[in-house]
Design a protein around this motif. Structure first.
Motif, short mmCIF file in Angstrom:
data_model
loop_
_atom_site.label_atom_id
_atom_site.label_comp_id
_atom_site.label_asym_id
_atom_site.label_seq_id
_atom_site.Cartn_x
_atom_site.Cartn_y
_atom_site.Cartn_z
N GLY A 349 0.84 -1.20 0.00
CA GLY A 349 0.00 0.00 0.00
C GLY A 349 0.87 1.25 0.00
N GLY A 350 0.30 2.36 0.38
CA GLY A 350 1.01 3.62 0.34
C GLY A 350 1.92 3.86 1.52
N LEU A 351 2.82 2.93 1.79
CA LEU A 351 3.82 3.07 2.85
C LEU A 351 5.19 2.95 2.22
N LYS A 352 5.98 4.03 2.29
CA LYS A 352 7.30 4.02 1.66
C LYS A 352 8.38 3.92 2.73
N PRO A 353 9.17 2.84 2.73
CA PRO A 353 10.28 2.75 3.69
C PRO A 353 11.37 3.75 3.32
N THR A 354 11.85 4.49 4.30
CA THR A 354 12.91 5.47 4.06
C THR A 354 14.21 5.09 4.75
N ASP A 355 14.17 4.09 5.61
CA ASP A 355 15.38 3.66 6.30
C ASP A 355 15.12 2.28 6.90
N SER A 356 16.17 1.46 6.96
CA SER A 356 16.06 0.15 7.59
C SER A 356 17.41 -0.21 8.18
N ARG A 357 17.40 -0.82 9.37
CA ARG A 357 18.65 -1.14 10.04
C ARG A 357 18.42 -2.19 11.12
N THR A 358 19.49 -2.73 11.64
CA THR A 358 19.41 -3.60 12.81
C THR A 358 19.90 -2.81 14.02
N LEU A 359 19.41 -3.19 15.19
CA LEU A 359 19.83 -2.55 16.43
C LEU A 359 20.90 -3.41 17.11
N GLY A 360 21.44 -2.92 18.19
CA GLY A 360 22.52 -3.62 18.87
C GLY A 360 22.05 -4.85 19.62
N GLU A 361 23.02 -5.59 20.16
CA GLU A 361 22.71 -6.79 20.92
C GLU A 361 22.10 -6.45 22.27
N ASP A 362 21.22 -7.34 22.71
CA ASP A 362 20.67 -7.23 24.07
C ASP A 362 20.71 -8.64 24.67
N GLY A 363 19.69 -9.03 25.39
CA GLY A 363 19.71 -10.35 26.00
C GLY A 363 19.09 -11.43 25.15
N SER A 364 18.80 -11.14 23.88
CA SER A 364 18.16 -12.10 22.98
C SER A 364 19.17 -12.72 22.04
N ASP A 365 18.77 -13.83 21.40
CA ASP A 365 19.62 -14.44 20.38
C ASP A 365 19.31 -13.88 18.99
N HIS A 366 18.42 -12.90 18.92
CA HIS A 366 18.11 -12.19 17.68
C HIS A 366 18.51 -10.72 17.85
N LEU A 367 18.80 -10.07 16.73
CA LEU A 367 18.93 -8.62 16.71
C LEU A 367 17.58 -8.02 16.35
N ALA A 368 17.24 -6.93 17.02
CA ALA A 368 16.02 -6.20 16.64
C ALA A 368 16.23 -5.53 15.29
N VAL A 369 15.15 -5.44 14.49
CA VAL A 369 15.21 -4.75 13.20
C VAL A 369 14.27 -3.55 13.25
N ALA A 370 14.69 -2.46 12.62
CA ALA A 370 13.92 -1.20 12.66
C ALA A 370 13.80 -0.64 11.24
N ALA A 371 12.71 0.09 11.02
CA ALA A 371 12.50 0.75 9.72
C ALA A 371 11.67 2.01 9.92
N ALA A 372 11.97 3.03 9.15
CA ALA A 372 11.18 4.25 9.15
C ALA A 372 10.31 4.26 7.91
N TYR A 373 9.08 4.80 8.06
CA TYR A 373 8.13 4.81 6.94
C TYR A 373 7.53 6.21 6.74
N ARG A 374 7.27 6.48 5.47
CA ARG A 374 6.55 7.69 5.11
C ARG A 374 5.16 7.29 4.61
N TYR A 375 4.15 7.87 5.21
CA TYR A 375 2.75 7.57 4.88
C TYR A 375 2.37 8.36 3.64
N GLN A 376 1.99 7.67 2.58
CA GLN A 376 1.68 8.34 1.31
C GLN A 376 0.20 8.19 0.95
N GLY A 377 -0.45 9.30 0.72
CA GLY A 377 -1.83 9.29 0.24
C GLY A 377 -2.87 8.81 1.20
#
Length: 377
Positions: A349-377
């Motif tokens: 749909g009208g969601l445009k990703p403008t950034d995507s990255r992983t975050l640092g380590e914490d107490g999990s065996d996964h890294l958190a993932v983050a993304a910024a979005y621009r709402y279009q229309g």
């Protein structure tokens, strides 16, 4: 007295070791171990480089001691290079009927590129032109498939940021996880594998920063914006690991799906078992396909990459934030040495990703993932 040419050593001069006169176009002379004087130019006959060394070792690219040319040496290396290229180009044709090897290959597909440097070294040592030329094919295919991920595709700031994180039921430092999420600047946070003490600590820790939240089974959603319309999505597991909610952002409503697909296992008797994950992926894809809102986000641990054919019911209709706006592969698992991106943020749909990255380590065996979005229309 013998005249040197480009390939053969100069013949011994009459009289046992008398200097040979220069011939051909070689440069410089030196006496070999048999008393013959050769040219230290391209023919590599003695000279300062020693017997057979030649100019920059180029004589080794001709015939070897057994008479094989550079084109006939390294045929096995060339075959391995072509096999690597074939696996990259036709990975979808590798069957899943035996141990689900196709999905296993696709989970770690970018790493197949490591075959190139591993084959390059012996190809150079063997001085095999055939192997070196064959290695160009997997290089070209790999860069065609993954080269676009190596550049930074971020496109400025978005209207809001989302985070997805498998916090792990065995999380060793939930307070650190809370701090990581709060410092991410995310307005919407989806969490998976919520259970036991870590869940209670995280739920309590996020309460002040995120006034709205919903938890269904072992997955949850925290938001700075109002949440409504929460409904469980049946992904055929027998217990709840997915739900749908509507988040009302300042720009308008967004349907947010939070999901944790079944784990993929390597078993001695069953190989790479993905059957349950595949059925769940189909059910989740069907739910997203039927979503009435146009703008849709999917946040979760899908236990599969964007290359995995088994996630096609989802990936065929949604766009990866990392692929569209990330920098690099964004591998998220395992946290100690990330090798695959199985934690996904996707949209349609009208969601445009403008950034995507992983975050640092914490107490999990996964890294958190983050993304910024621009709402279009």
């Amino acid at each position: 007295m013998a005249q040197a040419d480009w390939t053969d050593r100069a013949a011994p001069a009459a009289g046992g070791g008398a200097p040979a006169t220069t011939g051909g176009t070689g440069t410089g002379t030196g006496t070999g171990p048999d008393g013959a004087e050769g040219f230290g130019g391209f023919d590599g006959a003695g000279g300062s480089g020693g017997p057979g060394a030649g100019f920059l070792g180029l004589r080794g690219w001709g015939r070897d001691a057994r008479g094989s040319t550079t084109w006939r040496r390294g045929l096995l290396l060339a075959a391995l290079a072509l096999a690597t290229a074939a696996l990259l180009a036709f990975h979808a044709e590798v069957p899943n009927t035996v141990g689900n090897l196709g999905s296993l290959l696709e989970t770690f597909l970018p790493w197949l590129g490591l075959a190139v440097p591993l084959l390059l070294v012996p190809a150079l040592l063997r001085r095999s032109a055939t192997a070196l030329i064959a290695l160009l094919l997997p290089v070209v295919i790999w860069f065609n498939m993954f080269g676009g991920l190596l550049s930074d595709k971020s496109g400025g700031t978005g209207d809001w940021t989302v985070v997805s994180h498998n916090v792990a039921a065995s999380n060793t430092d939930p307070q650190r996880t809370v701090k990581l999420l709060e410092e991410s600047g995310a307005q919407i946070v989806a969490l998976q594998e919520l259970a036991g003490k870590p869940m209670r600590a995280i739920e309590t820790g996020l309460a002040d920063s995120y006034p709205y939240h919903a938890v269904e089974g072992t997955v949850g959603l925290w938001s700075k914006y109002p949440i409504s319309g929460v409904s469980v999505v049946n992904i055929k597991m027998g217990w709840t690991r997915a739900f749908r909610a509507q988040v009302t952002t300042p720009q308008g409503p967004v349907a947010v799906y939070v999901a944790h697909l079944p784990s993929v296992r390597l078993k001695a008797e069953g190989g790479f078992t993905v059957d349950q994950r595949d059925a769940s992926a189909q059910a989740l894809g069907d739910a997203i396909q039927a979503e009435p809102l146009k703008k849709v986000l999917l946040l979760g641990d899908l236990n599969g990459t964007m290359n995995d054919r088994s996630l096609a019911p989802i990936t065929s209709q949604m766009r990866s934030a990392q692929g569209a706006a990330g920098d690099g592969f964004g591998f998220s698992w395992p946290a100690s040495f990330p090798m695959a991106r199985i934690d996904q943020i996707m949209s349609k749909g009208g969601l445009k990703p403008t950034d995507s990255r992983t975050l640092g380590e914490d107490g999990s065996d996964h890294l958190a993932v983050a993304a910024a979005y621009r709402y279009q229309g």
